[in-house]
Motif scaffolding. Structure first.
Motif, PDB file in Angstrom:
ATOM      1  N   PHE A  98      45.048  68.229  71.211  1.00  0.00           N
ATOM      2  CA  PHE A  98      43.597  68.427  71.184  1.00  0.00           C
ATOM      3  C   PHE A  98      43.269  69.900  70.939  1.00  0.00           C
ATOM      4  O   PHE A  98      42.396  70.233  70.122  1.00  0.00           O
ATOM      5  CB  PHE A  98      42.967  67.946  72.492  1.00  0.00           C
ATOM      6  CG  PHE A  98      41.478  67.991  72.469  1.00  0.00           C
ATOM      7  CD1 PHE A  98      40.755  67.055  71.744  1.00  0.00           C
ATOM      8  CD2 PHE A  98      40.785  68.994  73.136  1.00  0.00           C
ATOM      9  CE1 PHE A  98      39.371  67.109  71.693  1.00  0.00           C
ATOM     10  CE2 PHE A  98      39.403  69.063  73.088  1.00  0.00           C
ATOM     11  CZ  PHE A  98      38.692  68.105  72.367  1.00  0.00           C
ATOM     12  N   ALA A 128      42.557  73.505  64.088  1.00  0.00           N
ATOM     13  CA  ALA A 128      42.573  72.966  62.727  1.00  0.00           C
ATOM     14  C   ALA A 128      41.151  72.834  62.199  1.00  0.00           C
ATOM     15  O   ALA A 128      40.882  73.093  61.019  1.00  0.00           O
ATOM     16  CB  ALA A 128      43.289  71.611  62.706  1.00  0.00           C
ATOM     17  N   ASN A 152      45.170  71.923  69.433  1.00  0.00           N
ATOM     18  CA  ASN A 152      45.538  72.140  68.046  1.00  0.00           C
ATOM     19  C   ASN A 152      44.465  71.619  67.084  1.00  0.00           C
ATOM     20  O   ASN A 152      44.190  72.231  66.051  1.00  0.00           O
ATOM     21  CB  ASN A 152      46.859  71.435  67.769  1.00  0.00           C
ATOM     22  CG  ASN A 152      47.275  71.599  66.330  1.00  0.00           C
ATOM     23  OD1 ASN A 152      47.582  72.703  65.906  1.00  0.00           O
ATOM     24  ND2 ASN A 152      47.234  70.508  65.580  1.00  0.00           N
ATOM     25  N   LEU A 153      43.829  70.493  67.460  1.00  0.00           N
ATOM     26  CA  LEU A 153      42.766  69.935  66.620  1.00  0.00           C
ATOM     27  C   LEU A 153      41.611  70.937  66.484  1.00  0.00           C
ATOM     28  O   LEU A 153      41.058  71.132  65.395  1.00  0.00           O
ATOM     29  CB  LEU A 153      42.258  68.617  67.219  1.00  0.00           C
ATOM     30  CG  LEU A 153      41.143  67.916  66.435  1.00  0.00           C
ATOM     31  CD1 LEU A 153      41.642  67.446  65.075  1.00  0.00           C
ATOM     32  CD2 LEU A 153      40.574  66.733  67.215  1.00  0.00           C
TER      33      LEU A 153
END
Lengths: 448, 448
Positions: free
Chosen positions: A289, A295, A291-292
């Motif tokens: 999450f 991104a 990392n999301l």
């Protein structure tokens, strides 16, 4: 590890009383694992055939799931016998395991232990998992200064016969208040006059001990630095309470390394060991999450240049290359920094030279891959300026990768955050954002 | 580690003969590092003040660059003295270091050693770095079966007085051909009748030894598995040649962990330790080059959909999210697999259940992030079908990540390739290619 058929044969031979050599507990555990894979019923049957005095050790060597199953199978009497056959540190560990799986049963087992064992186990369990006290064993060979060597040896003999003591290595000399006043290697004791007291033969000598509340990681570092095989453990009042041996340190070093490797990849070592899918999923998802979010941040940056991409689609085709190269180069730098900091090779004192080295390597790589990728982009899309753009972006992003890869772990350490935790996601954010921004930004200026 | 000012003070006090306690070699090395950072001139001055009998140990504790400088400063006589003050394994290591920095000087040093030291060093250096023989020390406490315990103790006393032997732990019993026939812990020897021979008091007992040509990693695993503190080393003919102690194993475990961590990130542990920028650059660049090829492959996949992107630019904005999530989820799985395989927790026997677990976790994450990212994409670009596309791509790519993250290390291991080497790049290729392909492919079918 020996081959499974060899172990199986040795085990059967022992049960048939054809040999006195029982396979090692870890080998029996390996055999059990194997049997369980083939047929869980046989596993339960075999549990009952394990000689009583190694049951505890075998249990400790089993993977979590099988351990749970075995603890379920054994009665609380059998488990109490298994616990009593273990050294105090292992006994505490096994009790801990039984508590985890079945609290009621653990109480029944605990009640069946004798007074002394209960005290030892309580003492060890009173410390936190990361404290030296939780890793020590309480079985010791100790003496007072005014005892003769011969008397101490007589006690050693008794302890050995009772099976209380193994791998002795050192004698611990305590005073009347049970404070540790000296340590004596067995090899030095053997050379002494047995009829005289220790006091008569021992000069003042420095010795090293650790406190039961010391961080076990720091204790491991002391073992590594000074090449110890064993160290005495004392309480806050210098009273001797136990000892830590090299085999404990093997475990600490492995666990510490596992923790670092896992943290760099965004997984938690303790959760992974539980082998519980729900727990693993939750832990990994929380990292993904984070990392999301990074991104999405990178995508927002790309979104700033939607008109640029619409005007020239090859930019969309090439842009992941810049980000990917930055991410990989940054990971190289980050990993080396984190590991060398953990090993004590990089400290704040010499951090500057490490930083320079990383930036130098990053710039060299930047120049090399700017050239390679510049030529490829030019050839691919028949546009020399596109090669210039991607080359410049490559240099910028590999510099960013080297700079952040080296400085993020240092910064986290300074903030007293474990550099292995969180470094990766911060780095990826930097290389993604700068990678897309520099490439698309330069393209907008130069190409359009 | 003690504070630097404390060490400095202790060192000065020792030089002024105000105390008998010289700081430990690793502490002096730490002090030297510190002095070098402040003033390289002082470093050279301090080298001469280090007491002769710890010079060798201090040298070995220095980082490569300072070690090189120190070896340059000392004369070959001084270096020979330093080598002679070391245990054989350390002596061999120091000679190795001198060879690396200055081959001529190493020959001069070697010539000055006495016959016996040269033999020991030659023996150790005749083995490869990853063989047990290269890690052993040749100093041993040994006896024959027909000796009395008292005679053996007399020899121990002499060896100790000559400073030849430390941390004895065990007596090795050899026969006339110098073959190892038994090992005896000092604690057991101490309980024997000193006037009788070993033969009269020792029953047949299993003992463990390793061969000098055994892989040191496997030896370390044996130490960990059986909780040894020391093991004898024999040659191919069962002749006793040395012993390995727990402090060697600490180093092996740390080095092995460093190698794994580095390999996963695409760096080479041996090259990194050299601290030579050119070497580091070359090694890292070669890994980045492989990565560039996979990134280009991913770009080629994107290129297949250039018309799709041109028709709808938000696809370019969102596509790195799918690839990034796949890469990160895959790295989680891959890291856990590689580490657990290295620790022996996952083998081919139980690989299937590990694979199932990883796929289950991957699918759960896929569903979760499909939902989250689907909603975000819908809200961001006001197009429900875009949410469906990215959600489906997320499920596919996280499944790919879990499947390949778990199976690539297993496959490499089966092919006898170290799973830590190359796993990452294969995985990234898979998650990038499938990520872009599934997202853009679905978009082409569903949206356009």
């Amino acid at each position: 590890m020996k081959h499974i058929s060899e172990i199986k044969h040795a085990f059967e031979q022992f049960l048939l009383a054809k040999t006195e050599h029982l396979p090692h507990a870890s080998e029996i555990a390996y055999l059990l694992k194997n049997v369980h894979q083939e047929n869980p019923e046989d596993f339960r049957g075999m549990l009952g055939r394990i000689p009583q005095d190694v049951r505890g050790e075998v249990l400790l060597e089993l993977p979590e799931k099988l351990k749970e199953e075995a603890i379920e199978c054994y009665s609380s009497e059998e488990l109490a016998e298994a616990v009593e056959g273990l050294d105090s540190d292992d006994a505490a560990e096994l009790i801990e395991d039984i508590v985890d799986f079945d609290e009621d049963k653990s109480e029944a087992v605990y009640e069946k232990l004798d007074e002394e064992d209960r005290e030892d186990i309580d003492k060890i369990r009173s410390y936190e998992d990361d404290q030296a006290g939780a890793w020590m064993q309480t079985e010791l060979f100790e003496a007072t200064l005014d005892e003769t060597v011969r008397d101490a040896i007589a006690r050693l003999k008794r302890l050995k016969e009772e099976g209380e003591l193994e791998n002795v290595h050192q004698l611990y000399i305590v005073n009347d208040e049970h404070r540790l006043v000296a340590t004596l290697a067995l090899e030095d004791m053997i050379l002494m006059d047995f009829e005289q007291t220790f006091r008569a033969q021992m000069g003042p000598k420095e010795f090293r001990s650790v406190e039961a509340t010391d961080d076990i990681d720091e204790v491991a570092t002391i073992f590594e630095q000074y090449d110890f095989a064993v160290l005495p453990v004392v309480d806050h009042d210098s009273r001797l309470v136990g000892r830590i041996t090299s085999d404990d340190i093997f475990d600490v070093i492995e666990e510490r390394a596992t923790e670092q490797i896992y943290n760099l990849a965004g997984v938690n070592d303790e959760v992974e060991q539980e082998e519980d899918i729900k727990g693993v999923f939750k832990n990994r998802a929380s990292w993904l999450f984070v990392n999301l979010l990074t991104a999405i941040l990178a995508s927002v940056v790309i979104g700033l240049f939607d008109a640029t991409i619409a005007a020239y689609v090859p930019l969309a085709i090439l842009m992941p290359i810049v980000a990917s190269m930055g991410g990989n180069a940054g990971t190289q730098t980050l990993t080396v920094m984190v590991r060398q900091m953990a090993l004590g090779d990089i400290e704040f004192g010499n951090a500057k030279s490490a930083l320079y080295k990383e930036i130098a390597v990053a710039l060299l790589n930047g120049l090399l891959f700017a050239l390679i990728m510049g030529l490829i982009a030019w050839a691919w899309f028949q546009l020399p300026l596109l090669g210039v753009v991607i080359g410049m972006a490559m240099i910028i992003n590999l510099f960013i990768a080297g700079f952040f890869g080296a400085s993020i772990p240092l910064l986290l350490k300074r903030l007293n955050i474990d550099p292995a935790v969180g470094s990766t996601v911060l780095l990826t954010t930097a290389t993604d954002v700068f990678g897309f921004f520099s490439f698309l930004g330069l393209a907008k200026i130069i190409l359009l």
